[in-house]
Design a protein around this motif. Structure first.
Motif, PDB file in Angstrom:
ATOM      1  N   SER B   2       0.830  -1.207   0.000  1.00  0.00           N
ATOM      2  CA  SER B   2       0.000   0.000   0.000  1.00  0.00           C
ATOM      3  C   SER B   2       0.862   1.254   0.000  1.00  0.00           C
ATOM      4  O   SER B   2       0.462   2.286  -0.519  1.00  0.00           O
ATOM      5  N   ASP B  27       2.628  -4.192 -11.172  1.00  0.00           N
ATOM      6  CA  ASP B  27       2.277  -4.290  -9.756  1.00  0.00           C
ATOM      7  C   ASP B  27       2.830  -3.031  -9.088  1.00  0.00           C
ATOM      8  O   ASP B  27       3.723  -2.377  -9.640  1.00  0.00           O
ATOM      9  N   GLU B  81      -6.834   3.485   5.265  1.00  0.00           N
ATOM     10  CA  GLU B  81      -6.552   2.249   4.559  1.00  0.00           C
ATOM     11  C   GLU B  81      -6.399   2.566   3.080  1.00  0.00           C
ATOM     12  O   GLU B  81      -7.175   3.364   2.528  1.00  0.00           O
ATOM     13  N   VAL B  83      -6.765   1.278  -0.619  1.00  0.00           N
ATOM     14  CA  VAL B  83      -7.431   0.193  -1.329  1.00  0.00           C
ATOM     15  C   VAL B  83      -7.182   0.391  -2.821  1.00  0.00           C
ATOM     16  O   VAL B  83      -7.674   1.348  -3.418  1.00  0.00           O
ATOM     17  N   THR B  86      -7.364  -3.319  -7.611  1.00  0.00           N
ATOM     18  CA  THR B  86      -7.254  -4.770  -7.742  1.00  0.00           C
ATOM     19  C   THR B  86      -7.563  -5.485  -6.435  1.00  0.00           C
ATOM     20  O   THR B  86      -7.667  -6.714  -6.404  1.00  0.00           O
ATOM     21  N   ASP B  87      -7.664  -4.710  -5.351  1.00  0.00           N
ATOM     22  CA  ASP B  87      -7.878  -5.333  -4.040  1.00  0.00           C
ATOM     23  C   ASP B  87      -9.293  -5.872  -3.902  1.00  0.00           C
ATOM     24  O   ASP B  87     -10.235  -5.367  -4.526  1.00  0.00           O
ATOM     25  N   GLU B  88      -9.412  -6.832  -3.008  1.00  0.00           N
ATOM     26  CA  GLU B  88     -10.716  -7.431  -2.684  1.00  0.00           C
ATOM     27  C   GLU B  88     -11.661  -6.366  -2.119  1.00  0.00           C
ATOM     28  O   GLU B  88     -12.844  -6.341  -2.416  1.00  0.00           O
ATOM     29  N   TYR B  90     -11.928  -3.284  -2.674  1.00  0.00           N
ATOM     30  CA  TYR B  90     -12.349  -2.193  -3.558  1.00  0.00           C
ATOM     31  C   TYR B  90     -13.828  -2.387  -3.913  1.00  0.00           C
ATOM     32  O   TYR B  90     -14.235  -3.491  -4.273  1.00  0.00           O
ATOM     33  N   ARG B  95     -15.685  -0.521  -9.394  1.00  0.00           N
ATOM     34  CA  ARG B  95     -14.680  -1.137 -10.258  1.00  0.00           C
ATOM     35  C   ARG B  95     -15.153  -1.187 -11.721  1.00  0.00           C
ATOM     36  O   ARG B  95     -14.353  -1.103 -12.651  1.00  0.00           O
ATOM     37  N   ALA B 103      -6.915   3.931  -6.977  1.00  0.00           N
ATOM     38  CA  ALA B 103      -6.799   3.582  -5.561  1.00  0.00           C
ATOM     39  C   ALA B 103      -7.716   4.484  -4.754  1.00  0.00           C
ATOM     40  O   ALA B 103      -7.991   5.613  -5.165  1.00  0.00           O
TER      41      ALA B 103
END
Lengths: 509, 372
Positions: B2, B27, B81, B83, B86-88, B90, B95, B103
């Motif tokens: 992050s 990434d 946080e 996020v 691609t994060d769960e 989000y 999306r 982000a």
């Protein structure tokens, strides 16, 4: 040879008697003024020499000393010129000392020998006491207001000396100016609509309450304020004399009758300096606007645009009715009991109905805070003024005239004087319960306001005074005997206390 | 991980599209290395950097000051946080949006987005009535388990959040235009904290980002993307809430506007929306029906504790409901002396029927959550 001649100077709005002592002694030629003369007085030597030359009078050829008594006070002003000239001529042996016994001289000399008008003739003459005074012919009327002896005039030095040498009698005083018809163009009937603001003005006049108009530009705040003096009764004799002295000291033209009898109206611009507003300009501490408004109305338009520190100077005169100017070597206390009327916009953009203003809460708050809390607190009445509606402007019927409103104001003022000896605005907090009782419904209303946090302890007392005035006016209007204060009166007083700096756009404030 | 995203998002001259390009192709760690110039990139990012030589330089100097570890530490310290898309965690609904942020920086819990979502937006310089309507819609919708999405600005936004928070179990979501380290506007600090505690405050910019004017229209697109229905309560002729409405229209999100008087500047924008085809929002039921929720029972539950009005008091309240009135306008309406009128108005004010602002009286609808 020695001589001694009486004259006077003015500091603030009060005259101070001065004696000019002159000694022309043997020795080398020289000319000295002692007794703390300031610049203007020191320059008198050159004015005097020019006047002597133009008048064919000899300038002393030996050592000449002038002493200004009392020697400890700083002397200022050109009013001493004439007495100095006469003193020199006596000391030099050109005029008989007996000719000036019981006479005092006030006036400035020109290089051509003419005797010129000076500021503050009235307070100077008052300070001289029971003597005959010689003044410039233009100051005759002003001198006569305060004179205890005869007032003599002279146009120039040769004329004066001819009289003193017994060659001619005193010239006739100038004829009194034609009396002007008192024609005040500012009448309340020009104000259309605006019932709340008009009523606020009437309450202010009847109770002596300080008044703040809050509203957008073009709502008529200035127009309303200028009509307050017309509602006030003429000045009492004491006030009138004090106001006249102040006007004379400040060089303001006096009315045809000589005395200032109508309540003055002063409206200084918001760029006014501290000295202009409070007083104390020039070495003779000129009276400021607070003193010029003595007995009348001081109107401050665009209150929030005034320099905050200048405004805070108003606190002492508002509290005491006098203003003290203290400088290192000179001080003066002047009367300054005025009724304060001010006008301001609710926010920088001018304001209007909710939803039309584009100012942020911060801007509104900063604007409102330019006027300090203690000063804002002095306004018993904070009356909202909205722009008049089109039908009010176009509707040809004039508003109620000044004359008929003034009649009600007169009666309401008489009621309060009869009841408690003062106007309602200065009724002490402890005497409120005795003279401004409220009925049960009004008590409930006051209780609600206080418990909702909209009314502070001090605001509560101010509110009750205003409600008392409203009740007085109500009884005058309906021709009923004066009763106690009812809920209607309190509600109206509350409506005339609009809060400042509140927000129309959020919870921010 | 992050930390790299947080550091990248705060780069000088970073835009929504550039951040998306970086994070879509690499990434986070590689993306950071590419942006910092430690690694040669191909594809669209390589083209971008090739086209703008000065951009590469700007990013290199940004990389020198934005250390990923320090950025991660800062977020952790603030309870923020990070996020990534691609994060769960989000939000699913976001999306799928073509302009979704790469982000999100989140303080609080985004669980509220699992429910039905209605955005309430409007002008910052709102009228008393506008704020009340915003609060009323927020309360009634939240009572139907709808999540209120707004922007935490002054005026309508703040009123909507306050209304939502007045209901137990509310999880309102606020999308803001600056970094989460500092509440903006400052006057809403307490509200900001409460939304973060019970719902979530969200930004697409990392902590430390100032509230620049250009970020607010961008923020509005996220509000539009998250909502199923957008209600514009009050807006001026060129208000920022019209941007939200336009973004919503582009996404086929239903736009409702609260009708206002045609002479009220605060309603110029909403009336224009209605003219252009937005649906009128006159009561909460309109919104519930648009969401496919049957709210009729709820709407009948409404309870007004204020004493009922009769006679002159009723006339005064009605007159003030048409638009702000001065005391003399009211006196003319009821044709009574000023003192008596003032007493009537004072009682209405005490009972919560009208409120005064600088000499103007407005009717309250009964949903005033303003502390007095």
């Amino acid at each position: 040879m020695y001589s001694s001649v009486s004259t006077a100077m003015v500091v603030g709005s009060a005259g101070h008697a001065i004696t000019v002592e002159v000694q022309v002694a043997s020795g080398l030629p020289g000319f000295h003024i002692v007794g703390r003369p300031n610049g203007v007085v020191r320059e008198a030597r050159d004015r005097l020499r020019g006047a002597f030359y133009s008048s064919d009078e000899p300038w002393p050829k030996t050592n000449t000393t002038l002493n200004l008594v009392p020697a400890t006070e700083i002397k200022t002003g050109s009013a001493l010129d004439l007495a100095m000239a006469v003193g020199i001529l006596i000391a030099d042996g050109h005029v008989d000392p007996a000719a000036v016994r019981g006479l005092a001289f006030i006036g400035e000399l020109g290089l051509d020998g003419s005797i010129r008008h000076v500021l503050g003739v009235a307070p100077m003459v008052a300070a001289l006491g029971p003597v005959d005074v010689v003044v410039p012919s233009g100051s005759h009327r002003e001198a006569q207001i305060a004179a205890q002896g005869e007032v003599r005039t002279a146009d120039d030095l040769p004329q004066l000396l001819a009289v003193l040498r017994g060659l001619r009698p005193w010239p006739d005083p100038p004829p009194p100016p034609p009396t002007q018809l008192h024609d005040d163009l500012r009448d309340l009937q020009d104000v259309h609509g605006q019932h709340v603001a008009r009523h606020g003005l009437e309450i202010a006049a009847a109770g002596g309450h300080h008044l703040l108009f809050v509203g957008p530009p073009g709502a008529g705040k200035t127009m309303l304020a200028a009509r307050l003096p017309g509602l006030l009764p003429p000045l009492t004799d004491d006030r009138s004399l004090e106001a006249t002295m102040i006007h004379s000291a400040a060089g303001m033209p006096l009315p045809a009758g000589g005395l200032v009898t109508q309540p003055p109206y002063r409206a200084p611009h918001h760029t006014a300096s501290r000295a202009a507003l409070i007083g104390g300009g020039s070495p003779s501490l000129w009276p400021g606007e607070v003193s010029l408004a003595h007995g009348g109305v001081l109107f401050l338009d665009e209150l929030a645009e005034f320099t905050p520190s200048v405004l805070d100077g108003l606190r002492q005169p508002l509290e005491l009715g006098t203003i003290s100017i203290d400088r290192a070597a000179v001080r003066a206390t002047m009367p300054s009991a005025f009724q304060l009327v001010a006008a301001m916009n609710p926010c920088p953009c001018g304001g209007g109905p909710p939803g039309t203003c584009m100012c942020s809460d911060g801007e509104r708050l900063r604007y409102a805070r330019r006027v300090s809390g203690p000063l804002l607190d002095r306004f018993d009445l904070r009356v909202p003024v909205a722009r008049p509606g089109a039908h009010d402007l176009l509707d040809g019927t004039p508003g109620e005239s000044t004359a008929s409103v003034a009649a009600r104001v007169r009666r309401a003022r008489a009621l309060s004087i009869e009841r408690q000896g003062t106007l309602n605005a200065v009724l002490g907090a402890r005497r409120l319960d005795e003279h401004a009782q409220v009925d049960e419904a009004a008590k409930t209303l006051l209780y609600d306001e206080i418990s909702a946090g909209r009314l502070s302890g001090r605001g509560y007392h101010r509110l009750r005074r205003v409600a008392r005035t409203i009740a007085d006016l109500r009884s005058v209007h309906s021709d009923e005997p004066v009763g106690i204060v009812v809920a209607d009166d309190v509600a109206l007083a509350l409506a005339m206390r609009t809060p400042l700096g509140t927000s129309s756009s959020g919870w921010a404030v | 991980m992050s930390g790299f995203v947080a550091a990248l998002a705060g780069f000088d001259r970073m835009t929504v599209a550039r951040l998306r390009a970086l994070l879509d192709h690499f990434d986070p760690e590689t993306a950071y290395a590419v942006a910092a110039g430690n690694c040669v990139a191909d594809g669209p990012v390589g083209e971008l950097l090739g086209r703008h030589a000065d951009l590469a330089a700007a990013w290199r100097s940004s990389a020198a000051v934005r250390d990923p570890q320090r950025c991660a530490e800062q977020c952790r310290h603030l309870g923020v946080e990070v996020v990534a898309a691609t994060d769960e965690a989000y939000p699913m609904v976001l999306r799928s949006d073509p302009w979704h942020p790469a982000a999100l920086f989140v303080r609080g819990d985004l669980a509220g987005l699992q429910r039905r979502r209605v955005a309430i937006v409007g002008t910052r310089n709102a009228s008393q009535r506008g704020r009340e309507h915003a609060a009323r819609f927020a309360v009634e919708l939240t009572e139907e388990a709808v999540t209120i999405v707004s922007g935490l600005a002054r005026g309508i936004d703040a009123a909507a959040h306050r209304g939502a928070l007045a209901v137990a179990g509310a999880q309102p979501v606020a999308i803001v235009g600056n970094g989460l380290d500092r509440p903006y506007p400052r006057v809403n600090s307490a509200l900001w904290a409460e939304v973060a505690e019970r719902g979530a405050v969200v930004s697409e910019w990392p902590p430390g980002t100032p509230p620049d004017a250009f970020r607010f229209p961008l923020r509005n697109r996220i509000i539009a993307a998250l909502a199923e229905v957008v209600i514009v309560v009050e807006s001026r002729d060129r208000g920022g809430s019209l941007i939200t409405a336009r973004e919503a229209a582009q996404r086929d999100v239903a736009v409702f506007a609260v009708p206002g008087g045609i002479d009220q500047p605060a309603s110029e924008g909403t009336n224009a929306l209605l003219r252009d085809g937005a649906a009128p929002a006159t009561e909460t039921l309109d919104i519930l029906l648009a969401l496919g929720l049957d709210g009729r029972r709820a709407a009948n539950r409404r309870y007004d504790p204020r004493p009922q009005l009769h006679g002159r008091a009723q006339r005064i309240a009605d007159r003030c409901a048409q638009g702000p009135c001065t005391l003399e306008m009211i006196a003319e309406e009821v044709d009574r002396p000023l003192g008596e009128t003032a007493l009537l108005v004072a009682r209405l004010e005490r009972d919560g029927w009208v409120r005064e602002t600088a000499g103007w009286f407005e009717t309250l609808v009964g949903w005033d959550s303003t502390p007095t």
